[in-house]
Design an enzyme around this catalytic site. Structure first.
Site: not given
Length: 185
Positions: A176, A178
């Site tokens: 992921t 960020f």
């Protein structure tokens, strides 16, 4: 000075892992219920920074987070970005087995990263929750061997849950991205 960093979710969330990666010498993680709440903490000065997930290798854009950032407009600015490896675990109360589980709670984004696992285990019913770590905390509080959560190893440790299965994400190289944000003024 140790920075205060807002994030959506509860302690043990993947965003807390991102905070630990970004500030290896320490930061105070400030859990917030929603992405708008985390951004509001940054805008108000309650936190110097926010860590917001915006893209995942499996599901693509994290729309709800991007919408919250768009709503904040020019009141927040991107300071940096980081990519965090995401390895999802199936968690349950101690002594539970995969065969006993029926309902599995987690953030909808995390559940979407485990479609193959759920297809292979058709008796498991995925159930959306506000966040991964919050689902783990709820499972620990319920202590019902038919209810599990998809969350991090850190959440399992924090809430005293057993890891029933590791690496249940559809893609082994899951990550992921960020954004680290701060107030623009």
């Amino acid at each position: 000075m140790i920075p205060r960093v807002a994030f959506q979710g509860e302690l043990g969330a993947f965003s807390e892992l991102a905070i630990r990666q970004q500030w290896p010498n320490g930061a105070t993680a400030i859990p917030c219920r929603t992405f708008p709440d985390a951004i509001a903490s940054v805008r108000s000065g309650a936190a110097e920074y926010g860590v917001i997930p915006v893209e995942n290798a499996i599901i693509g854009a994290v729309k709800v987070a991007l919408d919250a950032l768009r709503s904040a407009g020019i009141e927040v600015v991107e300071r940096s970005e980081l990519r965090v490896p995401i390895h999802l675990c199936l968690l349950a109360p101690r002594g539970a087995s995969l065969a006993e589980l029926r309902n599995v709670h987690s953030h909808a984004v995390a559940l979407a990263q485990c479609r193959i696992f759920f297809a292979r285990h058709g008796w498991l019913e995925p159930a959306p929750h506000d966040d991964t770590a919050g689902a783990a905390r709820m499972v620990a509080e319920l202590n019902d061997r038919t209810v599990g959560a998809v969350a991090s190893e850190m959440a399992a440790e924090r809430y005293g849950l057993e890891i029933i299965a590791r690496h249940i994400e559809d893609v082994p190289a899951n990550w992921t991205r960020f954004l680290v944000i701060s107030a623009s003024t």
